[in-house]
Motif scaffolding. Structure first.
Motif, PDB file in Angstrom:
ATOM      1  N   SER A  88       0.858  -1.288  -0.380  1.00  0.00           N
ATOM      2  CA  SER A  88      -0.171   0.053  -0.007  1.00  0.00           C
ATOM      3  C   SER A  88       0.550   0.827   0.263  1.00  0.00           C
ATOM      4  CB  SER A  88      -1.203  -0.179   0.992  1.00  0.00           C
ATOM      5  OG  SER A  88      -1.478  -1.355   0.955  1.00  0.00           O
ATOM      6  N   PHE A  89       0.697   2.312  -0.673  1.00  0.00           N
ATOM      7  CA  PHE A  89       1.133   3.836  -0.578  1.00  0.00           C
ATOM      8  C   PHE A  89       0.359   4.722  -1.684  1.00  0.00           C
ATOM      9  CE2 PHE A  89       1.806   3.270  -5.142  1.00  0.00           C
ATOM     10  CZ  PHE A  89       2.015   1.473  -5.214  1.00  0.00           C
ATOM     11  N   LEU A  90       0.042   5.744  -1.223  1.00  0.00           N
ATOM     12  CA  LEU A  90      -0.198   6.964  -1.403  1.00  0.00           C
ATOM     13  C   LEU A  90      -2.268   6.788  -1.241  1.00  0.00           C
ATOM     14  CD1 LEU A  90       2.053   7.664  -3.522  1.00  0.00           C
ATOM     15  CD2 LEU A  90       1.794   8.835  -1.643  1.00  0.00           C
ATOM     16  N   GLY A  91      -2.543   5.442  -0.579  1.00  0.00           N
ATOM     17  CA  GLY A  91      -3.649   5.466  -0.434  1.00  0.00           C
ATOM     18  C   GLY A  91      -4.128   3.903  -2.559  1.00  0.00           C
ATOM     19  N   PHE A  92      -3.389   3.875  -1.923  1.00  0.00           N
ATOM     20  CA  PHE A  92      -3.190   2.515  -3.529  1.00  0.00           C
ATOM     21  C   PHE A  92      -2.970   1.424  -2.601  1.00  0.00           C
ATOM     22  CE2 PHE A  92      -1.496   0.627  -7.117  1.00  0.00           C
ATOM     23  CZ  PHE A  92      -2.656   0.345  -7.960  1.00  0.00           C
ATOM     24  N   SER A  93      -3.874   0.425  -3.754  1.00  0.00           N
ATOM     25  CA  SER A  93      -3.222  -1.196  -2.832  1.00  0.00           C
ATOM     26  C   SER A  93      -3.280  -1.667  -4.469  1.00  0.00           C
ATOM     27  CB  SER A  93      -4.087  -1.748  -1.616  1.00  0.00           C
ATOM     28  OG  SER A  93      -4.233  -0.662  -0.879  1.00  0.00           O
ATOM     29  N   MET A  94      -1.430  -2.534  -4.042  1.00  0.00           N
ATOM     30  CA  MET A  94      -1.570  -3.605  -5.244  1.00  0.00           C
ATOM     31  C   MET A  94      -1.560  -4.821  -4.086  1.00  0.00           C
ATOM     32  SD  MET A  94       1.751  -2.431  -6.773  1.00  0.00           S
ATOM     33  CE  MET A  94       2.421  -4.098  -6.955  1.00  0.00           C
ATOM     34  N   PRO A  95      -1.825  -5.721  -4.500  1.00  0.00           N
ATOM     35  CA  PRO A  95      -1.377  -7.237  -4.174  1.00  0.00           C
ATOM     36  C   PRO A  95      -0.650  -8.377  -4.332  1.00  0.00           C
ATOM     37  CG  PRO A  95      -3.624  -7.225  -5.579  1.00  0.00           C
ATOM     38  CD  PRO A  95      -2.982  -5.935  -5.560  1.00  0.00           C
ATOM     39  N   PHE A  96      -0.035  -9.158  -4.464  1.00  0.00           N
ATOM     40  CA  PHE A  96       0.642 -10.033  -5.267  1.00  0.00           C
ATOM     41  C   PHE A  96       1.131 -11.282  -4.319  1.00  0.00           C
ATOM     42  CE2 PHE A  96       5.116 -10.789  -4.149  1.00  0.00           C
ATOM     43  CZ  PHE A  96       5.077  -9.538  -3.445  1.00  0.00           C
ATOM     44  N   THR A  97       1.615 -12.825  -5.006  1.00  0.00           N
ATOM     45  CA  THR A  97       1.678 -13.884  -4.810  1.00  0.00           C
ATOM     46  C   THR A  97       3.300 -13.850  -4.544  1.00  0.00           C
ATOM     47  OG1 THR A  97      -0.597 -13.785  -5.807  1.00  0.00           O
ATOM     48  CG2 THR A  97       0.198 -16.187  -5.055  1.00  0.00           C
TER      49      THR A  97
END
Ligand code: GCU
Length: 369
Positions: A75-84
């Motif tokens: 998460s950063f700057l109000g954004f979230s990115m998932p990964f595996t």
């Protein structure tokens, strides 16, 4: 045509680059400016100030394979990115492992779905783990959706990192650079995971994701090895190539992958102040693997091979063997692994298959084990 101005070892001012210091201080910097300003776009290079990670779930013996799966959110700057992240079970909590960070474009995430099928041919996670490697899977969709941005870049990572679209101009980053940005954030996480040997993280990708893997490697020196699979036009392929059926800049620029300036070269490729062998050269002295498919005329197998040859002198400047191929014609499926730039050409059309992974890992074993 005289290509001497595209010599990676001659500076814009006309000086011959004769040592690593001059390469890194002057010429490599020039090349990065050209590639950023005219092709991939300029993006913020610093880490977001509020970057944080959460390991949401850890699954041992994932789907009965000897695999540990970690679901992670960045998460950063109000954004979230998932990964595996997949790890070989036998090393979990015992020995940090080298990792392949594989960039997957949207259609392959849907078609191949490697996360739910670790035995697939395209990204054989279970086989990769058997060889002692972990595998991180980044879906481009989770960073920035494909093909939706033009004319405005308001979604995904762009909205978070550059929320005011009026800050954009012809030099601003396109989607390939957005994905490379996402890969760097995953690298930020991998540096913190005790199960990962973070100085031994390779980045790989097929096709448009291969373009992103190359640009991520050029912009982030933490990637220890780069694998480009059929990355083609604006990836590993020399743009000024002339093979029949090869993709041209005006074909590729219907996408949202590159900066505004690149579009000016749609009908004027000869005006480009750089070419793709310079992208490969910018990865030196780190090992690089380029793979083509024999029938993949659109990606330009001969143009990809040509870039490997033209980037080679920069590796040699470091005292390393660059690209080594003694055969006059490429032999299909023969691994050209002797140099620091490796290459093989598989039979068939645009694809990535288990046999390619076997050869990638044979080469990676030399550097990452
Ligand atoms: C299109 C595009 C290529 C790209 C490929 C892909 O064919 O023209 O440049 O590499 O898609 O990513 O699958």
């Amino acid at each position: 045509m005289d290509y001497s101005r595209l010599d990676p070892l001659i500076s814009i001012s006309g000086e011959k680059i004769q040592n690593v210091y001059d390469w890194e201080t002057y010429r490599r910097e020039e090349i990065m400016v050209l590639l950023s300003n005219f092709i991939y776009g300029v993006r913020p290079m610093e880490k977001p100030h509020d970057l944080s990670f959460s390991v949401d779930r850890i699954t041992e013996d994932y789907m009965s394979y000897p695999l540990v799966k970690k679901d992670i959110t960045i998460s950063f700057l109000g954004f979230s990115m998932p990964f595996t992240l997949f790890l070989p079970k036998e090393c979990y909590k015992k020995t940090p492992v080298p990792v392949f960070l594989h960039v997957l474009n949207e259609s392959h995430m849907q078609k191949v779905d490697p996360v739910n099928n670790p035995e697939n041919y395209f990204l054989p996670i279970a086989e990769i783990a058997k060889r002692g490697y972990g595998c991180a899977v980044m879906s481009t969709l989770d960073v920035s959706p494909d093909w939706i941005h033009k004319p405005e870049f308001k979604k995904g990572v762009f909205a978070a990192v550059q929320p005011d679209a009026s800050d954009r101009d012809n030099r601003s980053w396109g989607n390939v650079s957005g994905w490379a940005y996402g890969a760097s954030r995953i690298m930020d996480y991998l540096e913190t995971d005790i199960d990962v040997e973070h100085t031994k993280v390779a980045i790989s990708g097929h096709s448009r994701a291969g373009k992103a893997a190359l640009w991520a490697s050029a912009t982030d020196k933490r990637f220890a090895l780069c694998i480009s699979n059929d990355s083609g036009c604006s990836g590993a392929a020399f743009t000024r190539g002339d093979s029949e059926g090869v993709e041209r800049i005006w074909n590729i620029n219907i996408s949202d992958w590159f900066c505004g300036n690149y579009h000016k070269f749609n009908e004027r490729e000869e005006m480009l102040p750089c070419d793709q062998h310079m992208l490969l050269a910018a990865i030196a002295p780190r090992p690089l693997y380029v793979k083509s498919n024999e029938e993949d005329a659109w990606a330009g197998p001969d143009e990809e091979l040509r870039s490997c040859k033209l980037a080679s002198p920069v590796y040699e400047l470091y005292g390393l063997p660059g690209f080594i191929m003694d055969d006059e014609k490429v032999e299909i499926n023969k691994p050209y692994h002797e140099g620091t730039i490796a290459y093989h050409r598989a039979p068939g059309d645009h694809n990535l298959e288990e046999h390619d992974w076997k050869l990638f890992m044979d080469f990676a074993d030399r550097y990452l084990k």
